[in-house]
Enzyme design. Structure first.
Site, mmCIF file in Angstrom:
data_model
loop_
_atom_site.group_PDB
_atom_site.id
_atom_site.type_symbol
_atom_site.label_atom_id
_atom_site.label_comp_id
_atom_site.label_asym_id
_atom_site.label_seq_id
_atom_site.Cartn_x
_atom_site.Cartn_y
_atom_site.Cartn_z
ATOM 1 N N HIS A 85 0.855 -1.187 0.000
ATOM 2 C CA HIS A 85 0.000 0.000 0.000
ATOM 3 C C HIS A 85 0.897 1.245 0.000
ATOM 4 O O HIS A 85 1.942 1.257 0.641
ATOM 5 C CB HIS A 85 -0.913 -0.008 1.229
ATOM 6 C CG HIS A 85 -1.953 1.055 1.145
ATOM 7 N ND1 HIS A 85 -1.681 2.372 1.433
ATOM 8 C CD2 HIS A 85 -3.247 1.012 0.740
ATOM 9 C CE1 HIS A 85 -2.781 3.089 1.222
ATOM 10 N NE2 HIS A 85 -3.740 2.288 0.807
ATOM 11 N N GLU A 154 -3.992 1.888 -7.640
ATOM 12 C CA GLU A 154 -4.367 2.967 -6.723
ATOM 13 C C GLU A 154 -3.512 4.210 -7.003
ATOM 14 O O GLU A 154 -2.369 4.289 -6.532
ATOM 15 C CB GLU A 154 -4.137 2.536 -5.276
ATOM 16 C CG GLU A 154 -4.987 1.377 -4.828
ATOM 17 C CD GLU A 154 -5.318 1.472 -3.343
ATOM 18 O OE1 GLU A 154 -6.500 1.460 -3.021
ATOM 19 O OE2 GLU A 154 -4.395 1.582 -2.524
#
Ligand code: PGA
Length: 234
Positions: A85, A154
């Site tokens: 992430h 993302e």
């Protein structure tokens, strides 16, 4: 059915979590995976809700203060883990461990959700695709069982905002990524979209056939949003 992954990040208190679970349980959660703070994983499991970790340690066990091992997390029920992430890459200099973390997931039967994506500057300089495939190559190299990996595209600049790229941009980038993975690794990879998803844009995002699901951050704290995204992606 699209996969719906919910990343709570460092949110929700112990005094709030039972009510949250009671509310989300009113929906059909069969295509959902929740990634709460690790201290709550057990509560989700007891309610038969599929759970993932937000990250794993690069090591299996030992003197790694503050870390959680994939073996510990698996024993309490995770079947997925978010890996790479952008918040981990940024605040915890995670880039150097991502390849190892993918390997740990693949060796231990945990499905990694590998996050890739560009900064605003990279986006403005037309580097999105190159950044994504570069991160993919670094995570994939030397690992076996790559077909189990799920990607999450993302854009870093969209995370935590109410802004998303245009649908055309998402569609184009995700289909280019899929083509790249197919021609270089021979895999039909699944790709989720994440970053800036909210009640206003989920309807249009849900219509994008190229996407295999979503990775939702802040909106996953809202039980009304959970209901809506599930309805739209049955
Ligand atoms: P957001 O976060 O939905 O709050 O933008 C997405 C993510 O960080 O995975």
């Amino acid at each position: 059915m699209k996969l719906l992954a919910f990343n709570h990040k460092m949110n929700l208190l112990n005094s709030e979590i039972d009510k949250y679970i009671e509310e989300i349980k009113k929906n059909d959660l069969s295509n959902c995976v929740f990634c709460p703070s690790a201290i709550y994983i057990d509560k989700f499991k007891k309610n038969n809700i599929s759970v993932g970790a937000q990250d794993i340690s690069f090591a299996l066990k030992g003197a790694y203060t503050g870390d959680l091992s994939i073996l510990q997390l698996k024993e309490i029920g995770i079947t997925y883990s978010i890996i790479g992430h952008s918040e981990r890459r940024d605040y915890y200099m995670d880039n150097r461990f991502i390849n190892t973390k993918i390997q740990l997931c693949l060796n231990n039967d945990v499905i990694p959700i590998l996050c890739v994506g560009e900064t605003l500057e990279e986006n403005e300089n037309g580097k999105t695709y190159n950044v994504c495939i570069n991160e993919i190559d670094k995570a994939f190299i030397g690992n076996v069982g790559l077909e189990k990996i799920i990607l999450a595209y993302e854009p870093i600049w969209a995370i935590g905002t109410d802004t998303i790229p245009t649908l055309d941009f998402i569609e184009n980038n995700v289909s280019q990524i899929k083509k790249y993975v197919k021609s270089n690794y021979g895999i039909d990879i699944k790709v989720l979209y994440g970053g800036g998803i909210n009640e206003d844009n989920i309807q249009q995002l849900s219509r994008l056939d190229v996407l295999d699901g979503f990775l939702v951050g802040s909106s996953s704290l809202k039980v009304d949003f959970i209901k809506k995204i599930i309805e739209l992606n049955k």
